[in-house]
Design a protein around this motif. Structure first.
Motif, PDB file in Angstrom:
ATOM      1  N   THR A  11     -21.145 -10.251 -26.090  1.00  0.00           N
ATOM      2  CA  THR A  11     -21.486  -8.827 -26.138  1.00  0.00           C
ATOM      3  C   THR A  11     -21.788  -8.335 -27.545  1.00  0.00           C
ATOM      4  O   THR A  11     -22.811  -7.677 -27.783  1.00  0.00           O
ATOM      5  CB  THR A  11     -20.347  -7.985 -25.534  1.00  0.00           C
ATOM      6  OG1 THR A  11     -20.114  -8.413 -24.192  1.00  0.00           O
ATOM      7  CG2 THR A  11     -20.709  -6.510 -25.535  1.00  0.00           C
ATOM      8  N   LEU A  59     -26.615  -7.022 -21.158  1.00  0.00           N
ATOM      9  CA  LEU A  59     -25.449  -6.560 -21.916  1.00  0.00           C
ATOM     10  C   LEU A  59     -24.635  -5.532 -21.120  1.00  0.00           C
ATOM     11  O   LEU A  59     -23.416  -5.672 -20.966  1.00  0.00           O
ATOM     12  CB  LEU A  59     -25.910  -5.962 -23.242  1.00  0.00           C
ATOM     13  CG  LEU A  59     -24.799  -5.484 -24.196  1.00  0.00           C
ATOM     14  CD1 LEU A  59     -25.207  -5.742 -25.643  1.00  0.00           C
ATOM     15  CD2 LEU A  59     -24.528  -3.992 -24.026  1.00  0.00           C
ATOM     16  N   THR A  77     -22.339  -8.817 -19.675  1.00  0.00           N
ATOM     17  CA  THR A  77     -21.478  -9.262 -20.781  1.00  0.00           C
ATOM     18  C   THR A  77     -20.435  -8.219 -21.171  1.00  0.00           C
ATOM     19  O   THR A  77     -19.279  -8.556 -21.419  1.00  0.00           O
ATOM     20  CB  THR A  77     -22.309  -9.657 -22.024  1.00  0.00           C
ATOM     21  OG1 THR A  77     -22.881  -8.504 -22.625  1.00  0.00           O
ATOM     22  CG2 THR A  77     -23.399 -10.633 -21.654  1.00  0.00           C
ATOM     23  N   LEU A  78     -20.835  -6.933 -21.231  1.00  0.00           N
ATOM     24  CA  LEU A  78     -19.875  -5.878 -21.585  1.00  0.00           C
ATOM     25  C   LEU A  78     -18.758  -5.742 -20.555  1.00  0.00           C
ATOM     26  O   LEU A  78     -17.574  -5.688 -20.925  1.00  0.00           O
ATOM     27  CB  LEU A  78     -20.597  -4.548 -21.793  1.00  0.00           C
ATOM     28  CG  LEU A  78     -19.694  -3.349 -22.129  1.00  0.00           C
ATOM     29  CD1 LEU A  78     -18.921  -3.587 -23.423  1.00  0.00           C
ATOM     30  CD2 LEU A  78     -20.523  -2.071 -22.232  1.00  0.00           C
TER      31      LEU A  78
END
Length: 305
Positions: free
Chosen positions: A198, A40, A44-45
């Motif tokens: 996210t 994450l 993804t973030l």
């Protein structure tokens, strides 16, 4: 409008329940959850941040609005940092860092986009993306420093924090925005698809962490009650007063106050785990503020929008 907001909050809450279920059933253990946290924070973030800039069309008026939002967001975060330093002088050192983090940073990144889109449309999404620049810069520099409770070599810690995937992604996104860089449909779709993971991934991770907490303990921690009042009531009030004193436009006041009235940043639990702070305080606070936001967010919208 309020139904869209309520649906968004309920959806995030249900995602937390999915994480609790996955942990209780033994599908995910603590070691795997640490890996998901890294996924994450490092992949993804950052792609979610970049994708937010790809949705904005460059123009002179847009750039002017961006400059104003950046300035207001900077001032608000500095004010909240000062407030948090004064508010938690009597809190124990082990919980002081996470208390400051939970006060300064809200869940504006994950919840902000859909909520503001339901209120303002594309303009709300744009303001949220710009606000996120300052939020990410502070979260992944000052935020990491307070979670690690760094008292020595603060400049060294700041340099390490700045070399962070989310901040690098912010810089990349702003360059793409300023120079109006055109990416291929394939690249944009890939960034968008991974970035969209996210929010659910973050909530599921929080749920996995919450699975080990006694539900009864959620309502016994006096610090969590204090943090909840501060986050959902005092912080939006401070934000409103500061922006009024700065003579900000009404739409800007509405956008930023709504963003600051969001629940505690879901990243708080993940980052507390990563940097050795008290993730239990973060988890309890995230859970309670997310539940209470079902009432608070529509109320704040009615008062300031």
């Amino acid at each position: 409008m309020n139904s869209d907001v309520l649906n968004q909050v309920f959806m995030l809450f249900l995602m937390i329940l999915v994480g609790i279920y996955a942990s209780k059933m033994g599908y995910i253990d603590k070691k795997l959850n640490v890996g998901l946290s890294n996924l994450l924070l490092k992949i993804t973030l950052p792609l979610l941040v970049i994708n937010s800039f790809l949705t904005i069309k460059f123009s002179k008026s847009v750039l002017t609005s961006a400059e104003n939002i950046l300035l207001y967001a900077l001032i608000i975060h500095v004010v909240l940092i000062i407030f948090s330093k004064l508010a938690y002088t009597k809190v124990t050192d082990s919980k002081k860092g996470v208390s400051k983090f939970l006060t300064v940073f809200s869940n504006s990144g994950f919840m902000g986009y859909p909520v503001l889109k339901s209120i303002y449309g594309a303009k709300g999404v744009f303001y949220c993306a710009i606000f996120g620049i300052i939020l990410n810069l502070f979260m992944f520099s000052y935020g990491i420093m307070v979670l690690k409770n760094s008292k020595d070599n603060s400049f060294k810690e700041l340099k390490r924090a700045v070399i962070n995937p989310a901040i690098i992604a912010t810089i990349i996104g702003f360059i793409l925005f300023i120079f109006n860089v055109k990416l291929t449909t394939l690249v944009i779709s890939t960034i968008s698809s991974i970035g969209s993971m996210t929010s659910p991934l973050s909530m599921i991770i929080v749920g996995i962490m919450l699975a080990d907490i006694n539900i009864g303990d959620l309502f016994k921690d006096k610090l969590v009650y204090m943090l909840t009042v501060v986050k959902l009531l005092i912080v939006p009030a401070i934000t409103f007063v500061v922006l009024k004193l700065l003579n900000a436009d009404q739409i800007v006041i509405g956008v930023i106050v709504v963003l600051e009235a969001m629940p505690a940043a879901s990243n708080a639990a993940v980052m507390s785990l990563q940097y050795g702070s008290d993730e239990n305080v973060a988890l309890k606070h995230i859970f309670i503020t997310t539940v209470l936001s079902i009432v608070v967010i529509p109320l704040v919208i009615k008062l300031v929008v």
